[in-house]
Design a protein around this motif. Structure first.
Motif, PDB file in Angstrom:
ATOM      1  N   GLY A   3       5.035 -11.566  10.206  1.00 50.29           N
ATOM      2  CA  GLY A   3       4.928 -10.212   9.711  1.00 50.29           C
ATOM      3  C   GLY A   3       3.579  -9.987   9.053  1.00 50.29           C
ATOM      4  O   GLY A   3       2.816 -10.921   8.811  1.00 50.29           O
ATOM      5  N   THR A   4       3.289  -8.735   8.749  1.00 51.99           N
ATOM      6  CA  THR A   4       2.036  -8.366   8.104  1.00 51.99           C
ATOM      7  C   THR A   4       2.267  -8.082   6.629  1.00 51.99           C
ATOM      8  O   THR A   4       3.254  -7.438   6.254  1.00 51.99           O
ATOM      9  CB  THR A   4       1.428  -7.114   8.769  1.00 51.99           C
ATOM     10  N   LEU A   5       1.365  -8.581   5.814  1.00 49.57           N
ATOM     11  CA  LEU A   5       1.403  -8.322   4.382  1.00 49.57           C
ATOM     12  C   LEU A   5       0.545  -7.092   4.087  1.00 49.57           C
ATOM     13  O   LEU A   5      -0.625  -7.041   4.452  1.00 49.57           O
ATOM     14  CB  LEU A   5       0.860  -9.526   3.611  1.00 49.57           C
ATOM     15  N   TYR A   6       1.139  -6.100   3.428  1.00 47.52           N
ATOM     16  CA  TYR A   6       0.409  -4.884   3.062  1.00 47.52           C
ATOM     17  C   TYR A   6       0.347  -4.777   1.536  1.00 47.52           C
ATOM     18  O   TYR A   6       1.387  -4.850   0.864  1.00 47.52           O
ATOM     19  CB  TYR A   6       1.118  -3.637   3.602  1.00 47.52           C
ATOM     20  N   GLY A   7      -0.840  -4.603   1.013  1.00 49.66           N
ATOM     21  CA  GLY A   7      -0.989  -4.283  -0.397  1.00 49.66           C
ATOM     22  C   GLY A   7      -1.348  -2.815  -0.489  1.00 49.66           C
ATOM     23  O   GLY A   7      -2.408  -2.407  -0.006  1.00 49.66           O
ATOM     24  N   ILE A   8      -0.455  -1.997  -1.041  1.00 49.92           N
ATOM     25  CA  ILE A   8      -0.720  -0.562  -1.068  1.00 49.92           C
ATOM     26  C   ILE A   8      -0.867  -0.063  -2.509  1.00 49.92           C
ATOM     27  O   ILE A   8      -0.077  -0.400  -3.389  1.00 49.92           O
ATOM     28  CB  ILE A   8       0.365   0.246  -0.330  1.00 49.92           C
ATOM     29  N   GLY A   9      -1.902   0.738  -2.726  1.00 50.15           N
ATOM     30  CA  GLY A   9      -2.083   1.378  -4.018  1.00 50.15           C
ATOM     31  C   GLY A   9      -1.180   2.587  -4.109  1.00 50.15           C
ATOM     32  O   GLY A   9      -1.195   3.441  -3.216  1.00 50.15           O
ATOM     33  N   VAL A  10      -0.386   2.663  -5.169  1.00 48.70           N
ATOM     34  CA  VAL A  10       0.558   3.782  -5.304  1.00 48.70           C
ATOM     35  C   VAL A  10       0.043   4.843  -6.271  1.00 48.70           C
ATOM     36  O   VAL A  10       0.749   5.806  -6.578  1.00 48.70           O
ATOM     37  CB  VAL A  10       1.962   3.287  -5.737  1.00 48.70           C
ATOM     38  N   GLY A  11      -1.186   4.674  -6.755  1.00 51.68           N
ATOM     39  CA  GLY A  11      -1.784   5.694  -7.597  1.00 51.68           C
ATOM     40  C   GLY A  11      -1.433   5.554  -9.065  1.00 51.68           C
ATOM     41  O   GLY A  11      -0.760   4.604  -9.481  1.00 51.68           O
ATOM     42  N   PRO A  12      -1.848   6.544  -9.872  1.00 51.00           N
ATOM     43  CA  PRO A  12      -1.707   6.446 -11.326  1.00 51.00           C
ATOM     44  C   PRO A  12      -0.354   6.870 -11.877  1.00 51.00           C
ATOM     45  O   PRO A  12      -0.090   6.678 -13.058  1.00 51.00           O
ATOM     46  CB  PRO A  12      -2.801   7.393 -11.827  1.00 51.00           C
ATOM     47  N   GLY A  13       0.502   7.475 -11.061  1.00 45.71           N
ATOM     48  CA  GLY A  13       1.808   7.866 -11.574  1.00 45.71           C
ATOM     49  C   GLY A  13       2.457   9.027 -10.850  1.00 45.71           C
ATOM     50  O   GLY A  13       3.663   9.033 -10.616  1.00 45.71           O
ATOM     51  N   ASP A  14       1.689  10.027 -10.486  1.00 44.51           N
ATOM     52  CA  ASP A  14       2.229  11.180  -9.763  1.00 44.51           C
ATOM     53  C   ASP A  14       2.541  10.768  -8.325  1.00 44.51           C
ATOM     54  O   ASP A  14       1.630  10.378  -7.586  1.00 44.51           O
ATOM     55  CB  ASP A  14       1.199  12.316  -9.777  1.00 44.51           C
ATOM     56  N   PRO A  15       3.812  10.840  -7.890  1.00 44.29           N
ATOM     57  CA  PRO A  15       4.160  10.428  -6.533  1.00 44.29           C
ATOM     58  C   PRO A  15       3.398  11.191  -5.451  1.00 44.29           C
ATOM     59  O   PRO A  15       3.188  10.670  -4.353  1.00 44.29           O
ATOM     60  CB  PRO A  15       5.660  10.709  -6.444  1.00 44.29           C
ATOM     61  N   GLU A  16       2.959  12.419  -5.749  1.00 46.16           N
ATOM     62  CA  GLU A  16       2.250  13.204  -4.750  1.00 46.16           C
ATOM     63  C   GLU A  16       0.837  12.678  -4.494  1.00 46.16           C
ATOM     64  O   GLU A  16       0.190  13.114  -3.533  1.00 46.16           O
ATOM     65  CB  GLU A  16       2.190  14.668  -5.182  1.00 46.16           C
ATOM     66  N   LEU A  17       0.372  11.754  -5.322  1.00 45.07           N
ATOM     67  CA  LEU A  17      -0.947  11.165  -5.118  1.00 45.07           C
ATOM     68  C   LEU A  17      -0.886   9.921  -4.230  1.00 45.07           C
ATOM     69  O   LEU A  17      -1.918   9.288  -3.982  1.00 45.07           O
ATOM     70  CB  LEU A  17      -1.600  10.825  -6.464  1.00 45.07           C
ATOM     71  N   LEU A  18       0.293   9.571  -3.761  1.00 43.98           N
ATOM     72  CA  LEU A  18       0.406   8.498  -2.779  1.00 43.98           C
ATOM     73  C   LEU A  18      -0.233   8.965  -1.475  1.00 43.98           C
ATOM     74  O   LEU A  18       0.002  10.090  -1.033  1.00 43.98           O
ATOM     75  CB  LEU A  18       1.883   8.166  -2.538  1.00 43.98           C
ATOM     76  N   THR A  19      -1.064   8.134  -0.854  1.00 47.91           N
ATOM     77  CA  THR A  19      -1.722   8.560   0.375  1.00 47.91           C
ATOM     78  C   THR A  19      -0.721   8.606   1.529  1.00 47.91           C
ATOM     79  O   THR A  19       0.327   7.951   1.505  1.00 47.91           O
ATOM     80  CB  THR A  19      -2.871   7.613   0.757  1.00 47.91           C
ATOM     81  N   MET A  20      -1.067   9.367   2.552  1.00 53.51           N
ATOM     82  CA  MET A  20      -0.195   9.478   3.725  1.00 53.51           C
ATOM     83  C   MET A  20      -0.039   8.122   4.411  1.00 53.51           C
ATOM     84  O   MET A  20       1.038   7.774   4.893  1.00 53.51           O
ATOM     85  CB  MET A  20      -0.764  10.514   4.690  1.00 53.51           C
ATOM     86  N   LYS A  21      -1.106   7.343   4.442  1.00 51.63           N
ATOM     87  CA  LYS A  21      -1.041   6.023   5.077  1.00 51.63           C
ATOM     88  C   LYS A  21      -0.119   5.103   4.301  1.00 51.63           C
ATOM     89  O   LYS A  21       0.705   4.379   4.885  1.00 51.63           O
ATOM     90  CB  LYS A  21      -2.440   5.408   5.178  1.00 51.63           C
ATOM     91  N   ALA A  22      -0.246   5.116   2.974  1.00 50.84           N
ATOM     92  CA  ALA A  22       0.616   4.271   2.154  1.00 50.84           C
ATOM     93  C   ALA A  22       2.076   4.675   2.344  1.00 50.84           C
ATOM     94  O   ALA A  22       2.961   3.814   2.443  1.00 50.84           O
ATOM     95  CB  ALA A  22       0.216   4.386   0.686  1.00 50.84           C
ATOM     96  N   HIS A  23       2.342   5.980   2.419  1.00 51.56           N
ATOM     97  CA  HIS A  23       3.711   6.456   2.612  1.00 51.56           C
ATOM     98  C   HIS A  23       4.267   5.988   3.956  1.00 51.56           C
ATOM     99  O   HIS A  23       5.425   5.534   4.041  1.00 51.56           O
ATOM    100  CB  HIS A  23       3.733   7.985   2.541  1.00 51.56           C
ATOM    101  N   ARG A  24       3.467   6.078   5.000  1.00 52.02           N
ATOM    102  CA  ARG A  24       3.923   5.651   6.330  1.00 52.02           C
ATOM    103  C   ARG A  24       4.273   4.176   6.346  1.00 52.02           C
ATOM    104  O   ARG A  24       5.327   3.771   6.852  1.00 52.02           O
ATOM    105  CB  ARG A  24       2.835   5.948   7.366  1.00 52.02           C
ATOM    106  N   ILE A  25       3.408   3.355   5.783  1.00 54.27           N
ATOM    107  CA  ILE A  25       3.645   1.912   5.783  1.00 54.27           C
ATOM    108  C   ILE A  25       4.824   1.555   4.898  1.00 54.27           C
ATOM    109  O   ILE A  25       5.675   0.729   5.257  1.00 54.27           O
ATOM    110  CB  ILE A  25       2.370   1.168   5.325  1.00 54.27           C
ATOM    111  N   LEU A  26       4.917   2.197   3.741  1.00 54.49           N
ATOM    112  CA  LEU A  26       5.999   1.923   2.805  1.00 54.49           C
ATOM    113  C   LEU A  26       7.354   2.229   3.412  1.00 54.49           C
ATOM    114  O   LEU A  26       8.287   1.422   3.325  1.00 54.49           O
ATOM    115  CB  LEU A  26       5.795   2.752   1.530  1.00 54.49           C
ATOM    116  N   THR A  27       7.487   3.378   4.024  1.00 60.33           N
ATOM    117  CA  THR A  27       8.796   3.793   4.553  1.00 60.33           C
ATOM    118  C   THR A  27       9.180   3.019   5.808  1.00 60.33           C
ATOM    119  O   THR A  27      10.356   2.986   6.179  1.00 60.33           O
ATOM    120  CB  THR A  27       8.799   5.301   4.859  1.00 60.33           C
ATOM    121  N   GLY A  28       8.211   2.377   6.449  1.00 56.09           N
ATOM    122  CA  GLY A  28       8.516   1.631   7.665  1.00 56.09           C
ATOM    123  C   GLY A  28       8.722   0.144   7.462  1.00 56.09           C
ATOM    124  O   GLY A  28       9.122  -0.566   8.392  1.00 56.09           O
TER     125      GLY A  28
END
Length: 244
Positions: A3-28
């Motif tokens: 499998g692939t290891l992903y380190g994703i930055g989730v931002g400073p606190g506001d969920p809307e500041l999560l990037t689209m790429k991070a959201h795609r990888i996280l949910t998958g």
């Protein structure tokens, strides 16, 4: 296949500041790991909780939140071993990191243990430093300004040198060092050019002149921004006029 290891930055606190790429990888991903204190809720997990699903396997990495030293190496060794077992089975693993993974982020300790043996991708996130500048409404630096980032636990001499040499400064990890750092800033004659921010982008964020901050400790998620460069931002946006 591993499998692939992903380190994703989730931002400073506001969920809307999560990037689209991070959201795609996280949910998958099948497995989600994240740092967590030995008591209380994981901040990184709370930021993305609404995007997680019940089928995902969660791995809390218990990192004690305390002043005294703790066996950090063994914490990350154990976490790396557990994550590796999932990667070996072919499952992708996402590791959450507050802010950005490679800007003072805890993910780097897992990266150094696993990246040599597994496919790895780092997804940058919005750091609290960038978010602080945005909510303050004052640029960090411009043109040839020298921006210096200073961890507040640094010794007095390091801080005093930075205050003398830099055009703009960001003090991070302020926490229990607030009173000492504020005193050094005041000694340098820069209190009037300094702003204090805590829990930026959250509902309970605070933004105020450093001079208005009560003495004592601050939350770990707090920052002091100082500007003394060539731009006239202080005149354009008086620190003393900031709303608390």
């Amino acid at each position: 296949m591993k499998g692939t290891l992903y380190g994703i930055g989730v931002g400073p606190g506001d969920p809307e500041l999560l990037t689209m790429k991070a959201h795609r990888i996280l949910t998958g991903a099948k497995v989600v790991a994240y740092p967590a204190p030995d008591s209380g809720e994981s901040f990184a997990h709370s930021i993305v909780a609404q995007f997680l699903n019940a089928d995902q396997i969660e791995i809390p990495i218990i990192v004690p939140m305390r002043v005294e030293r703790f066996p950090a190496k063994s914490v990350y060794d154990q976490a790396a071993s557990e994550i590796a077992s999932h990667l070996d089975s072919g499952a992708d693993v996402v590791v959450l990191c507050e802010g950005d993974p490679f800007f003072y982020g805890s993910f780097m300790y897992l990266f150094e243990r696993l990246a040599g043996d597994y496919p790895c991708e780092v997804v940058p996130g919005i750091s609290s430093l960038m978010a602080s500048s945005a909510v303050l409404g004052r640029p960090l630096a411009a043109r040839n300004d020298v921006l210096t980032i200073v961890p507040a636990p640094s010794d007095d001499e390091t801080i005093e040198t930075a205050l003398t040499q830099a055009d703009a400064l960001a003090f991070i990890k302020v926490g229990r060092h607030l009173e000492r750092v504020a005193g050094l800033i005041n000694r340098a004659g820069l209190t009037g050019q300094a702003a204090y921010l805590e829990r930026v982008t959250l509902d309970n964020q605070k933004i105020m002149p450093l001079s208005a901050v009560d003495e004592g400790a601050a939350p770990y998620f707090s920052i002091i921004l100082v500007y003394k460069g060539a731009e006239d931002w202080i005149a354009a946006l008086p620190i003393d006029g900031l709303a608390q």
